[in-house]
Design a protein around this motif. Sequence first.
Motif, short mmCIF file in Angstrom:
data_model
loop_
_atom_site.label_atom_id
_atom_site.label_comp_id
_atom_site.label_asym_id
_atom_site.label_seq_id
_atom_site.Cartn_x
_atom_site.Cartn_y
_atom_site.Cartn_z
N GLU A 75 0.83 -1.21 0.00
CA GLU A 75 0.00 0.00 0.00
C GLU A 75 0.86 1.25 0.00
O GLU A 75 0.61 2.21 -0.74
CB GLU A 75 -0.93 -0.01 1.22
N LEU A 76 1.91 1.25 0.82
CA LEU A 76 2.78 2.42 0.88
C LEU A 76 3.59 2.57 -0.40
O LEU A 76 3.79 3.69 -0.91
CB LEU A 76 3.72 2.31 2.08
N ALA A 77 4.06 1.46 -0.95
CA ALA A 77 4.82 1.52 -2.20
C ALA A 77 3.95 2.04 -3.34
O ALA A 77 4.39 2.86 -4.16
CB ALA A 77 5.39 0.15 -2.54
N ASP A 78 2.70 1.57 -3.41
CA ASP A 78 1.79 2.03 -4.46
C ASP A 78 1.44 3.50 -4.30
O ASP A 78 1.19 4.21 -5.28
CB ASP A 78 0.52 1.19 -4.47
N LYS A 79 1.42 3.97 -3.07
CA LYS A 79 1.09 5.38 -2.80
C LYS A 79 2.13 6.31 -3.42
O LYS A 79 1.81 7.43 -3.82
CB LYS A 79 1.01 5.60 -1.29
N PHE A 80 3.36 5.82 -3.53
CA PHE A 80 4.45 6.65 -4.06
C PHE A 80 4.96 6.11 -5.39
O PHE A 80 6.16 6.12 -5.68
CB PHE A 80 5.59 6.74 -3.04
N ASN A 81 4.02 5.65 -6.22
CA ASN A 81 4.41 5.18 -7.54
C ASN A 81 4.76 6.35 -8.45
O ASN A 81 4.53 7.52 -8.11
CB ASN A 81 3.32 4.30 -8.17
N ALA A 82 5.30 6.05 -9.61
CA ALA A 82 5.81 7.10 -10.50
C ALA A 82 4.71 8.05 -10.96
O ALA A 82 4.92 9.27 -11.04
CB ALA A 82 6.50 6.45 -11.71
N GLU A 83 3.54 7.51 -11.26
CA GLU A 83 2.45 8.36 -11.75
C GLU A 83 1.99 9.35 -10.68
O GLU A 83 1.79 10.54 -10.95
CB GLU A 83 1.28 7.49 -12.18
N THR A 84 1.86 8.87 -9.45
CA THR A 84 1.47 9.76 -8.36
C THR A 84 2.52 10.82 -8.12
O THR A 84 2.21 12.00 -7.91
CB THR A 84 1.23 8.96 -7.08
N MET A 85 3.78 10.43 -8.14
CA MET A 85 4.85 11.38 -7.88
C MET A 85 4.88 12.48 -8.94
O MET A 85 5.19 13.63 -8.63
CB MET A 85 6.19 10.65 -7.84
N ARG A 86 4.55 12.14 -10.17
CA ARG A 86 4.52 13.17 -11.21
C ARG A 86 3.45 14.23 -10.92
O ARG A 86 3.65 15.41 -11.21
CB ARG A 86 4.26 12.53 -12.58
N ARG A 87 2.35 13.81 -10.35
CA ARG A 87 1.25 14.75 -10.08
C ARG A 87 1.57 15.70 -8.94
O ARG A 87 1.11 16.84 -8.94
CB ARG A 87 -0.03 13.99 -9.78
N VAL A 88 2.33 15.24 -7.96
CA VAL A 88 2.55 16.05 -6.75
C VAL A 88 3.94 16.66 -6.70
O VAL A 88 4.27 17.35 -5.74
CB VAL A 88 2.30 15.21 -5.48
N THR A 89 4.75 16.40 -7.71
CA THR A 89 6.08 17.01 -7.76
C THR A 89 6.04 18.21 -8.69
O THR A 89 5.74 18.08 -9.88
CB THR A 89 7.13 16.01 -8.26
N TYR A 90 6.34 19.37 -8.16
CA TYR A 90 6.30 20.59 -8.94
C TYR A 90 7.69 20.88 -9.52
O TYR A 90 8.59 20.05 -9.45
CB TYR A 90 5.79 21.74 -8.07
N SER A 91 7.86 22.06 -10.08
CA SER A 91 9.14 22.41 -10.69
C SER A 91 10.28 22.23 -9.70
O SER A 91 10.17 22.61 -8.52
CB SER A 91 9.11 23.85 -11.19
N THR A 92 11.37 21.67 -10.19
CA THR A 92 12.51 21.41 -9.31
C THR A 92 13.65 22.40 -9.51
O THR A 92 14.50 22.54 -8.63
CB THR A 92 13.05 19.99 -9.55
N THR A 93 13.68 23.07 -10.65
CA THR A 93 14.77 24.02 -10.88
C THR A 93 14.36 25.06 -11.91
O THR A 93 13.52 24.78 -12.78
CB THR A 93 16.05 23.30 -11.35
#
Length: 833
Positions: free
Chosen positions: A38-56
Amino acid sequence: MRDVPFLRRLLLGAPLFFAPAIVDAQVTRPVAARANWELADKFNAETMRRVTYSTTVQPRFIGKSDSLWYNWRDRTGSSFILVFPPTRVKQPLFDHVKLAAALTAAHRKPYDGNALPFTSLAFTRDHKAIRFTVDSARYEWNLAGETIRNMGRPPRADSTPPDEEREERQQQQFGGGGGGGQFGNQQGDFRNYSPDSSAFVFARDHNLFLVEKGRTDTVKITTDGEKNRSFGFRDTTQVQDSTQGGGGRNRDPRVRANIFWSPDSKAFAIQRQDQRKVKELYLVNVLSDPRPTLMSYTYAMPGEENVAQSELYVHRRGEAGLKPVNVRKWKDQRLLNIHFPSGSNTLRVVRRDRPQRALELVEVDLATSAIKVMITESVENANLEWQLPRYTKAGTAGDIVWWSERSGWGHYYLYDHNGTYKKPLTTGAWRADQVPQIDSVNGIIWVSGVGREAGENVYQRHLYRMNADGSAFARADSGDGDHASTVSPTKRYVVDSWSRPDVAPRSVVRDAMGKVVMPLEEMDLSQLKSMGWKAPMPFVVKAADGTTDIYGNMYKPFDFDSTKKYPIILSIYPGPQTEQVNVAFNPGGTQQQLAQLGFIVIQIGNRGGNPLRSNAYQSFSYFNLRDYALADKKAGTEQLAARYPFIDIDRVGMYGHSGGGFLTAAALMLPPYNDFFKVGVSSSGNHDNNIYNQNWSEQYHGLKATVAGAAAQRGRRAVIGAGVGESSVLPDTSIVDDSITYTIKVPTNIELAPNLRGRLLLATGDMDNNVHPGGTIRLANALIKANKRFDFMLFPGKPHGFMDYQPYFNRMMMEYFAEHLIGDYYRSGAEIK
């Protein structure tokens, strides 16, 4: 011997009682361990793309000014920002609400000003308007009048509009003067323009063509181009090779030729590779419809006699054809950095020997064909790195800024324009690695480097500035982190973006001396933190020698419990060209998701890896391109286990791709490491480097040159670095003689197959034209012959990277570690949940 009390009772004659089978079936069994899916699926690549904003911040300067713009996304949306450092102005590039309304009316589709459907744009040449593409339509927005204009479909490469895009594209894709590979660049503008834009050259059907401005005819310069000895071509009858990440059919046969213009636009130089004697390699695309198809390509392997031969030519406008330029010195040499220092009468080129242990910068007088050796470099028992020489004056005039590892560390040295040594520009036990900018007007050189700042990760990059004679050397940024700097066209300002694995990215504008002028952005971590995200932990351990520092990052489960014992998994790439250990901030990644299952996951370096250290550090792998990294991986893991009691040193896994896949398999087969590493997942591994590409294997493992016959009488010579006064004695390979032979034998994983311990998963794509699948299949064959149990996955139709099958492979890898390091047999059914 698992049930000692049972055996003791048996030996002592104690009475034994056996329950009926029906009672045994009712006995409560221990619940199997389970990974935290459950925790691993919560931080899958697709989810991370949605909640990760500009990095630089990626600054784009407007023309030659100090004004710049960038696109930035945070929790409020996406916006385009305009910055003018001289007055500290930072504001929206345009009214986003008005543009969204106008675009909605023009495109007949609703848009929000905080989420415009484009993230890139280009200014017109007069800087009064911007242009962008939405779906299949091109639009222009007038900045002052705030009006929109539909310009129709996006332009083809041969009809680029009169704005800054063409110049910008050439700088980014082709480096200004040249570009493309042997067969020309397959995308972008096929025209390689002269500096004064009075003519351009392109390639078609292996030959070169010249078009003069104001003339309607096209001049065919060459007629001898052919397959495997080509100036460039495109096969318009075939769909683009899927292994190259593209698709579709381009019916324009013209491609960009890889030529290098003289500054006065009167001539150009071009290199051609003759591969007609190079043997072919084959792949079968079993997914081709209706019949599987054969793919063949030239591919030289380590130590082979027939490898690509470099040919150099010059064409002078107004003359017919090409004139060959003979700069041959070493057998099978390579030519690099072809350029005209000034005018069009002399040509400079770097030539490098096949063993990649010697090179020279030479100048050719094109009228007389006389060759002058200007700067030489050589090394023994290591590969010789090189960089493009730079000049202290505009164009290619002034003194030469030359990079060398002659002191054991990468540094810059100053030579006059004719190649006479003057002085070192940088010195010390650190690596000067790049020259981002040279201010030829004020005599300032900017240098970026690593390893100079005490107490920091040695791979963190910083920017330095100095006078063109090396004086007044000073650091031009601040902050304990990895810095990426962009110098403005006027050289008055620097956009500095920096971070660490555990420090969020931030960007500022500095003046030329390094003082902060104004802040720009800091990455928005709000959504990540609300989900329970935590940054990885950087660490430093000692190599197996007990003295060399090795750097890495540790990823823990976000529900980490320090009272528990966790298996540890190494995410590895051994080098030698890199170590793939994050130095800058990266909020996601496979390592992080894998850790959530209930693992400690680490990235960790090794001697023989990253070339950003000393030459001695990287050359640790020379002549040992298989086993070199394992001692440090094991020693570092053991130190972490001693340091942190939550690490279970009896449950150690490893995974890696390509070279990482190669080392992962070796770790489970080479004693004594095969007792330490218990589980490995190896993807696209070059398990037999003797069938990997010639250049890489020879460069990093080391090629042996044998001189026979008359040449042997001239067998040794003193090699002196020009102006340095340091010499060493090397075998004489500086003669073109067919009696010179090259040999190489790289140890393979196939040889280790009888030693396999633990659990090993091998994976490869069957259309891998980088690391041929034959390497993995040969290892599988050897393991079968050795009667070893292992797992194997073949990805149909996939190249070196598994592309759209990568999520499937990642899941497979996670399940494999969960099964064999935790005991969670999640793969009990066919469905992937």
